[in-house]
Write a protein that holds these residues in place. Sequence first.
Motif, short mmCIF file in Angstrom:
data_model
loop_
_atom_site.label_atom_id
_atom_site.label_comp_id
_atom_site.label_asym_id
_atom_site.label_seq_id
_atom_site.Cartn_x
_atom_site.Cartn_y
_atom_site.Cartn_z
N ILE A 76 0.84 -1.20 0.00
CA ILE A 76 0.00 0.00 0.00
C ILE A 76 0.88 1.25 0.00
N SER A 112 2.36 1.87 -3.35
CA SER A 112 1.38 2.47 -4.25
C SER A 112 1.34 3.97 -4.05
N LEU A 144 2.41 7.07 -6.61
CA LEU A 144 1.50 8.18 -6.85
C LEU A 144 2.14 9.51 -6.48
N THR A 168 -2.66 -3.76 -11.88
CA THR A 168 -2.50 -3.10 -10.57
C THR A 168 -1.49 -1.98 -10.68
N TYR A 169 -0.40 -2.23 -11.39
CA TYR A 169 0.64 -1.23 -11.59
C TYR A 169 0.05 -0.01 -12.29
N ASP A 217 -3.19 0.82 -12.67
CA ASP A 217 -4.29 1.44 -11.92
C ASP A 217 -3.79 2.51 -10.96
N SER A 218 -2.63 2.28 -10.36
CA SER A 218 -2.11 3.26 -9.42
C SER A 218 -1.83 4.60 -10.10
N ARG A 251 -4.74 8.62 -10.61
CA ARG A 251 -4.19 9.95 -10.34
C ARG A 251 -4.11 10.81 -11.60
#
Length: 190
Positions: free
Chosen positions: A18, A21, A25, A110-111, A113-114, A118
């Motif tokens: 988390i 991530s 960002l 997942t990579y 999406d982070s 944003r």
Amino acid sequence: MRLWQKPSCASALQFLPILLSFFFLGAGLASTSANACEAMVGGEYTEPPETWSLELDAQPWHTATRVRTLVSARKQLVRPDETLNQWTELLSLSVDFGRDRSDLERVRQTYLDSFSLRCPGLVVRDLARDASALLFEWSHPVCYGAPARHGIVRVVEGTIGLHTLAYDRQGELDDVTRAAWIERPRGARL
């Protein structure tokens, strides 16, 4: 360098994915948690039994952070005069233990999406894909005050898990550098 953390640190690092991530960002929280935990255990670190063999460019890199938990091992490198909070180039090497090719697309998504949460202007391009590996690049323009970024990522199924090699650059990526960083991960071996 060694990528092993003492068990006393494992519980503190359970939230590292988390935190990483948030780092990706732009929050920079991963470096703080990783360094604090490493200090807590004296910085002991062992490499996993399977690691990347990669030809780097002539300019030097230094390890900014390294963390190993029960489920993963991660290292992040930056240029000598840079830190995890202030970098122009970031090289991340990781392995998620026990994951296999069925997780390749999930790791990719997942990579991405982070970033897409944003920066809605995220552009993704697949460069290569086979049953046990993928290579893709992503970029986004300046968004919400964050600088433009460009990344090239390779995810490969290894014997011990899924390995990720990611090169990120803040700002524009010129064609020569882009071509070199597409070939380096493509030529990297476990």
